[in-house]
Design an enzyme around this catalytic site. Structure first.
Site, PDB file in Angstrom:
ATOM      1  N   CYS A 181      20.453 127.248 116.173  1.00  0.00           N
ATOM      2  CA  CYS A 181      19.938 125.890 115.979  1.00  0.00           C
ATOM      3  C   CYS A 181      18.762 125.678 116.934  1.00  0.00           C
ATOM      4  O   CYS A 181      18.909 125.818 118.151  1.00  0.00           O
ATOM      5  CB  CYS A 181      21.045 124.869 116.248  1.00  0.00           C
ATOM      6  SG  CYS A 181      20.443 123.175 116.369  1.00  0.00           S
ATOM      7  N   CYS A 195      19.371 123.040 119.634  1.00  0.00           N
ATOM      8  CA  CYS A 195      20.309 123.524 120.657  1.00  0.00           C
ATOM      9  C   CYS A 195      19.590 124.489 121.607  1.00  0.00           C
ATOM     10  O   CYS A 195      19.850 124.491 122.811  1.00  0.00           O
ATOM     11  CB  CYS A 195      21.527 124.179 120.018  1.00  0.00           C
ATOM     12  SG  CYS A 195      22.759 122.986 119.414  1.00  0.00           S
ATOM     13  N   ASP A 239       7.469 115.438 119.457  1.00  0.00           N
ATOM     14  CA  ASP A 239       7.429 116.255 118.243  1.00  0.00           C
ATOM     15  C   ASP A 239       6.213 117.185 118.320  1.00  0.00           C
ATOM     16  O   ASP A 239       5.121 116.766 118.721  1.00  0.00           O
ATOM     17  CB  ASP A 239       7.349 115.362 117.005  1.00  0.00           C
ATOM     18  CG  ASP A 239       7.682 116.120 115.730  1.00  0.00           C
ATOM     19  OD1 ASP A 239       8.731 115.829 115.134  1.00  0.00           O
ATOM     20  OD2 ASP A 239       6.891 117.008 115.333  1.00  0.00           O
ATOM     21  N   HIS A 290      25.939 119.105 119.332  1.00  0.00           N
ATOM     22  CA  HIS A 290      25.417 119.495 118.016  1.00  0.00           C
ATOM     23  C   HIS A 290      26.159 118.756 116.910  1.00  0.00           C
ATOM     24  O   HIS A 290      27.348 118.968 116.696  1.00  0.00           O
ATOM     25  CB  HIS A 290      25.536 121.009 117.789  1.00  0.00           C
ATOM     26  CG  HIS A 290      25.013 121.425 116.443  1.00  0.00           C
ATOM     27  ND1 HIS A 290      23.693 121.759 116.218  1.00  0.00           N
ATOM     28  CD2 HIS A 290      25.625 121.486 115.226  1.00  0.00           C
ATOM     29  CE1 HIS A 290      23.517 122.023 114.930  1.00  0.00           C
ATOM     30  NE2 HIS A 290      24.684 121.866 114.310  1.00  0.00           N
ATOM     31  N   ASN A 327      16.299 111.895 109.031  1.00  0.00           N
ATOM     32  CA  ASN A 327      16.358 112.581 107.748  1.00  0.00           C
ATOM     33  C   ASN A 327      17.664 113.355 107.674  1.00  0.00           C
ATOM     34  O   ASN A 327      18.102 113.938 108.665  1.00  0.00           O
ATOM     35  CB  ASN A 327      15.178 113.555 107.605  1.00  0.00           C
ATOM     36  CG  ASN A 327      13.844 112.829 107.585  1.00  0.00           C
ATOM     37  OD1 ASN A 327      13.721 111.749 107.035  1.00  0.00           O
ATOM     38  ND2 ASN A 327      12.833 113.437 108.197  1.00  0.00           N
ATOM     39  N   HIS A 357      20.007 119.592 113.182  1.00  0.00           N
ATOM     40  CA  HIS A 357      20.645 119.018 114.378  1.00  0.00           C
ATOM     41  C   HIS A 357      20.221 117.556 114.366  1.00  0.00           C
ATOM     42  O   HIS A 357      19.013 117.271 114.380  1.00  0.00           O
ATOM     43  CB  HIS A 357      20.155 119.755 115.629  1.00  0.00           C
ATOM     44  CG  HIS A 357      20.754 119.297 116.934  1.00  0.00           C
ATOM     45  ND1 HIS A 357      21.383 120.148 117.823  1.00  0.00           N
ATOM     46  CD2 HIS A 357      20.790 118.065 117.524  1.00  0.00           C
ATOM     47  CE1 HIS A 357      21.779 119.468 118.895  1.00  0.00           C
ATOM     48  NE2 HIS A 357      21.423 118.199 118.747  1.00  0.00           N
ATOM     49  N   HIS A 400      18.760 114.139 114.603  1.00  0.00           N
ATOM     50  CA  HIS A 400      17.645 113.668 115.437  1.00  0.00           C
ATOM     51  C   HIS A 400      17.060 112.409 114.839  1.00  0.00           C
ATOM     52  O   HIS A 400      17.085 112.204 113.630  1.00  0.00           O
ATOM     53  CB  HIS A 400      16.568 114.748 115.597  1.00  0.00           C
ATOM     54  CG  HIS A 400      16.038 115.303 114.310  1.00  0.00           C
ATOM     55  ND1 HIS A 400      16.719 116.264 113.597  1.00  0.00           N
ATOM     56  CD2 HIS A 400      14.912 115.035 113.609  1.00  0.00           C
ATOM     57  CE1 HIS A 400      16.021 116.570 112.509  1.00  0.00           C
ATOM     58  NE2 HIS A 400      14.921 115.826 112.485  1.00  0.00           N
ATOM     59  N   HIS A 415      13.571 110.224 114.724  1.00  0.00           N
ATOM     60  CA  HIS A 415      12.135 110.181 114.974  1.00  0.00           C
ATOM     61  C   HIS A 415      11.802 108.783 115.474  1.00  0.00           C
ATOM     62  O   HIS A 415      12.098 107.790 114.789  1.00  0.00           O
ATOM     63  CB  HIS A 415      11.346 110.422 113.680  1.00  0.00           C
ATOM     64  CG  HIS A 415      11.572 111.760 113.048  1.00  0.00           C
ATOM     65  ND1 HIS A 415      10.671 112.793 113.167  1.00  0.00           N
ATOM     66  CD2 HIS A 415      12.591 112.237 112.283  1.00  0.00           C
ATOM     67  CE1 HIS A 415      11.121 113.844 112.488  1.00  0.00           C
ATOM     68  NE2 HIS A 415      12.283 113.533 111.937  1.00  0.00           N
TER      69      HIS A 415
HETATM   70  P1  5GP Z   1      13.007 116.755 110.213  1.00  0.00           P
HETATM   71  O1  5GP Z   1      12.022 117.170 109.174  1.00  0.00           O
HETATM   72  O2  5GP Z   1      14.170 117.720 110.278  1.00  0.00           O
HETATM   73  O3  5GP Z   1      13.447 115.337 110.122  1.00  0.00           O
HETATM   74  O4  5GP Z   1      12.235 116.806 111.586  1.00  0.00           O
HETATM   75  C1  5GP Z   1      12.117 117.946 112.363  1.00  0.00           C
HETATM   76  C2  5GP Z   1      10.974 117.711 113.298  1.00  0.00           C
HETATM   77  O5  5GP Z   1      11.000 118.695 114.305  1.00  0.00           O
HETATM   78  C3  5GP Z   1       9.585 117.801 112.627  1.00  0.00           C
HETATM   79  O6  5GP Z   1       8.911 116.559 112.786  1.00  0.00           O
HETATM   80  C4  5GP Z   1       8.899 118.943 113.371  1.00  0.00           C
HETATM   81  O7  5GP Z   1       7.540 118.709 113.598  1.00  0.00           O
HETATM   82  C5  5GP Z   1       9.693 119.031 114.663  1.00  0.00           C
HETATM   83  N1  5GP Z   1       9.756 120.364 115.222  1.00  0.00           N
HETATM   84  C6  5GP Z   1       9.999 121.524 114.557  1.00  0.00           C
HETATM   85  N2  5GP Z   1      10.014 122.552 115.421  1.00  0.00           N
HETATM   86  C7  5GP Z   1       9.773 122.031 116.650  1.00  0.00           C
HETATM   87  C8  5GP Z   1       9.661 122.617 117.951  1.00  0.00           C
HETATM   88  O8  5GP Z   1       9.809 123.817 118.162  1.00  0.00           O
HETATM   89  N3  5GP Z   1       9.397 121.758 118.979  1.00  0.00           N
HETATM   90  C9  5GP Z   1       9.224 120.420 118.794  1.00  0.00           C
HETATM   91  N4  5GP Z   1       8.951 119.678 119.864  1.00  0.00           N
HETATM   92  N5  5GP Z   1       9.337 119.844 117.584  1.00  0.00           N
HETATM   93  C10 5GP Z   1       9.607 120.641 116.530  1.00  0.00           C
HETATM   94 ZN    ZN Z   2      22.056 122.064 117.445  1.00  0.00          ZN
END
Ligand code: 5GP
Ligand code: ZN
Length: 112
Positions: free
Chosen positions: A3, A6, A29, A45, A85, A96, A98, A100
């Site tokens: 993950c 994680c 992000d 997690h 999301n 995991h 989260h 935004h």
């Molecule tokens: P999701 O699309 O799952 O709601 O959001 C995942 C978010 O994680 C995305 O906005 C993406 O830009 C961010 N993200 C993906 N990989 C990384 C990373 O390695 N570091 C950081 N800081 N953000 C990440």
């Molecule tokens: Zn996780």
């Protein structure tokens, strides 16, 4: 566990920390979609909102206690948006839980 978040929590992948307490971690992000784009995650997690139960929901309250503190720290005095999301239709890319935290400009009136 394979993950990404994680691994960020374990320090195996670097991140730009903006906030941390016993239960919650927040970082910038990597692909910001607003002047302020912070990801707020539980240290535990949980795969997504669908994985929140009576047993683990306290951490969600901890996250929503942290959000106003982070917003204040980031200067979001004129408001902000919080999005989570979940799953395929929610376009969740990291499995995991989260949140935004988006702000620093007038955001789109559309959410989907
Ligand atoms: P999701 O699309 O799952 O709601 O959001 C995942 C978010 O994680 C995305 O906005 C993406 O830009 C961010 N993200 C993906 N990989 C990384 C990373 O390695 N570091 C950081 N800081 N953000 C990440
Ligand atoms: Zn996780």
């Amino acid at each position: 566990m394979d993950c990404l978040f994680c691994k960020i929590l374990a320090g195996e992948i670097p991140s730009s920390k903006v906030y941390e307490n016993e239960w919650v971690y927040a970082f910038r992000d990597i692909n910001p979609q607003a002047p302020v784009h912070v990801l707020v995650i539980p240290k535990e997690h949980i795969p997504c909102a669908d994985g929140v139960t009576a047993e683990n929901s306290a951490v969600v309250a901890r996250i929503f206690e942290a959000i106003p503190e982070i917003a204040k720290q980031e200067g979001l005095t004129n408001g902000y948006r919080v999005i989570t999301n979940c799953g395929e239709d929610g376009c969740q890319s990291v499995k995991h839980l989260h949140f935004h935290l988006l702000g620093g400009k007038k955001l789109s009136e559309q959410m989907a």
